[in-house]
Design an enzyme around this catalytic site. Structure first.
Site, mmCIF file in Angstrom:
data_model
loop_
_atom_site.group_PDB
_atom_site.id
_atom_site.type_symbol
_atom_site.label_atom_id
_atom_site.label_comp_id
_atom_site.label_asym_id
_atom_site.label_seq_id
_atom_site.Cartn_x
_atom_site.Cartn_y
_atom_site.Cartn_z
ATOM 1 N N HIS A 54 0.732 -1.331 -0.468
ATOM 2 C CA HIS A 54 -0.083 -0.211 -0.131
ATOM 3 C C HIS A 54 0.935 1.160 0.161
ATOM 4 C CE1 HIS A 54 -3.892 1.754 1.316
ATOM 5 N NE2 HIS A 54 -2.983 3.282 1.059
ATOM 6 N N HIS A 56 1.548 4.941 -2.319
ATOM 7 C CA HIS A 56 1.097 6.000 -3.066
ATOM 8 C C HIS A 56 2.028 6.969 -3.608
ATOM 9 C CE1 HIS A 56 -3.495 6.508 -1.811
ATOM 10 N NE2 HIS A 56 -2.546 5.748 -0.130
ATOM 11 N N GLN A 150 -9.591 9.460 -5.256
ATOM 12 C CA GLN A 150 -9.053 9.915 -4.292
ATOM 13 C C GLN A 150 -10.060 10.599 -3.798
ATOM 14 O OE1 GLN A 150 -5.934 10.206 -1.434
ATOM 15 N NE2 GLN A 150 -8.137 10.847 -0.808
ATOM 16 N N HIS A 208 -9.317 1.803 0.715
ATOM 17 C CA HIS A 208 -9.359 2.645 1.686
ATOM 18 C C HIS A 208 -10.553 2.541 3.000
ATOM 19 C CE1 HIS A 208 -6.152 3.993 -0.417
ATOM 20 N NE2 HIS A 208 -5.695 4.824 0.629
ATOM 21 N N GLU A 211 -10.989 4.833 6.993
ATOM 22 C CA GLU A 211 -9.553 5.675 7.875
ATOM 23 C C GLU A 211 -9.769 6.366 8.886
ATOM 24 O OE1 GLU A 211 -6.802 6.381 4.930
ATOM 25 O OE2 GLU A 211 -5.257 7.219 5.911
ATOM 26 N N ASP A 307 2.083 3.060 2.819
ATOM 27 C CA ASP A 307 1.185 4.094 2.754
ATOM 28 C C ASP A 307 2.060 5.704 1.768
ATOM 29 O OD1 ASP A 307 -1.199 5.219 2.001
ATOM 30 O OD2 ASP A 307 -1.167 5.235 3.959
HETATM 31 N N1 17E Z 1 -5.289 9.327 0.795
HETATM 32 C C1 17E Z 1 -5.795 8.883 2.016
HETATM 33 O O1 17E Z 1 -7.466 8.789 1.359
HETATM 34 N N2 17E Z 1 -4.904 7.917 2.710
HETATM 35 C C2 17E Z 1 -3.941 7.970 2.625
HETATM 36 N N3 17E Z 1 -3.964 7.612 4.053
HETATM 37 C C3 17E Z 1 -2.773 8.733 2.272
HETATM 38 C C4 17E Z 1 -3.728 9.331 1.277
HETATM 39 C C5 17E Z 1 -1.669 8.747 2.203
HETATM 40 FE FE FE2 Z 2 -3.503 4.867 1.363
#
Ligand code: 17E
Ligand code: FE2
Length: 416
Positions: A54, A56, A150, A208, A211, A307
């Site tokens: 994982h 980016h 995103q 994702h 989070e 990440d």
């Molecule tokens: N985008 C997201 O939604 N969450 C993250 N931790 C990162 C990017 C790095």
């Molecule tokens: Fe991520």
């Protein structure tokens, strides 16, 4: 043929020699036949290459430079900063960033990377750059691309169509971000459509998911149910799932039973989420980690990942999976000696299973000759010393090789 002798092989204590013919392992064992070239590893620890499942790559180094720091340290500020700045991104810029990130990871023993690529962009700039790079670099790194919305599958206008196009272009995995949609209903609907789209393209799924620190953020339950019904759990990963570290035990226990049934996978980003989560807490302050130990004991694959490398979300990160492992096992209390003996699974085998490259991964006769050598004798010593990677071998050849460090401080009187 090439032979490595005096190896201490992770998970294969009965063998000390590795025979390689061309680009594949020919045999693993003791007293193997002679070879043209014999390399003495002097008892050093050998394991399959690190896996970073994982990352980016399109965001790398976006957080460097004046005015780019994430002031609140939150996920939402990261997304906003990225949204404000991404319009000027070119394919060339993504390519450059990705190469820098891959170089960093490769030079620290990684050979497998799953990268999320933002597809909430009418030009699909990142995806175009990375589809090319995946092919160009395939001899030195196995890259998997996630079509990642995103800015939201519904929240960003046109994302559904862009995601379809990205999968058509060859993305390996369908992504999502249900906790960022504008309502619970839209989050649920986004997951339904993403799962259907993944199945249509025969792609894996990596969301994702939750989070945040909100124990009522329950998209993991929804995702698990959707893929369980379709027997798609082993092809599906829930990334982050920080909120699952905040739910109460009775709910967690019910869910663990369901995860065992579905065989859904998990990726935890311990440094990233220790940084991003707990920002609304005073004390006690949560550390952003999902229930890593419980999920492992439940029989689910759990992998750790980097990440970010210096992006709008997280100012640190350098592709060193040993650092990720070290942080992760501390935060997860995965530090009993029996756990330390198998902790490397979190940055090797589990990630390979999640990426579904496991048929070609591992130190076994017939598989591609990919492995790394650490400056330690076993798993426990390697973790305790945060041992450096001394060599990375890909398809039978060195990607790099470096000399072990010596003790820099000599204390003479000890010798007397
Ligand atoms: N985008 C997201 O939604 N969450 C993250 N931790 C990162 C990017 C790095
Ligand atoms: Fe991520």
């Amino acid at each position: 043929m090439k032979k490595f002798i005096n190896a201490s092989i992770y998970g294969v204590p009965e063998s000390s020699e590795i025979l390689i013919e061309n680009d594949r392992f020919k045999a693993i064992g003791h007293h193997l036949p002679d070879a043209d070239e014999v390399i003495d590893l002097e008892g050093r620890f050998v394991l399959p290459p690190y896996v970073d499942p994982h990352l980016h790559l399109d965001y790398i180094f976006s957080g460097l430079g004046e005015g780019n720091a994430n002031v609140s340290g939150t996920l939402f500020e990261g997304i906003q900063r990225w949204s404000d700045n991404k319009k000027s991104l070119t394919e060339e810029m993504v390519r450059e960033r990705a190469i820098k990130g891959i170089q960093k990871e490769l030079s620290k023993g990684v050979q497998y990377i799953r990268t999320h690529v933002d597809i909430t962009d009418p030009h699909l700039t990142g995806m175009k750059a990375l589809v090319k790079l995946r092919e160009e670099l395939k001899d030195i790194v196995t890259l998997q691309l996630v079509a990642f919305p995103q800015e939201g599958f519904f929240r960003y206008e046109g994302a559904e169509d862009l995601m379809d196009r990205a999968l058509e272009m060859g993305a390996d995995v369908a992504g999502g971000i249900p906790h960022f949609e504008i309502s619970y209903e839209q989050g649920v609907e986004s997951l339904k459509r993403i799962v259907d789209m993944a199945i249509k393209y025969n792609a894996m799924i990596d969301i994702h998911c939750d989070e945040n620190d909100d124990p009522n953020s329950r998209f993991l339950e929804v995702l698990n149910a959707l893929v369980m019904e379709k027997n798609y759990g082993p092809y599906t990963t829930a990334s982050h799932t920080c909120s699952f570290g905040s739910v109460e035990n009775s709910y967690a226990n019910k869910m663990l039973g369901l995860f065992r049934e579905s065989q859904i996978n998990f990726i935890s980003c311990p440094t990233e989420n220790a940084h991003l989560q707990g920002r609304g807490d005073t004390y006690p302050k949560r550390r952003g980690l999902t229930r890593v130990k419980e999920l492992l004991n439940n029989g689910n694959h759990v992998a750790f990942a980097q990440d970010s490398i210096a992006d709008y979300w997280y100012p640190l990160g350098n592709g060193n999976m040993m650092n990720i492992l070290d942080n992760g096992i501390h935060l997860a209390h995965y530090t009993h000696i029996d756990e330390l003996h198998k902790a490397f699974d979190l940055i090797t085998y589990h990630g390979a299973n999640i990426m579904r490259v496991h048929d070609d991964y591992g130190i076994e006769a017939g598989k591609p000759a990919n492995f790394i050598v650490l400056d330690a004798r076993d798993s426990y010593e390697a973790i305790r010393e945060r041992a450096e990677v001394l060599a990375s071998v890909r398809n039978g050849d060195y990607l790099f090789k470096r000399e072990p460090r010596k003790n820099e401080v000599e204390i003479d009187f000890l010798k007397q």
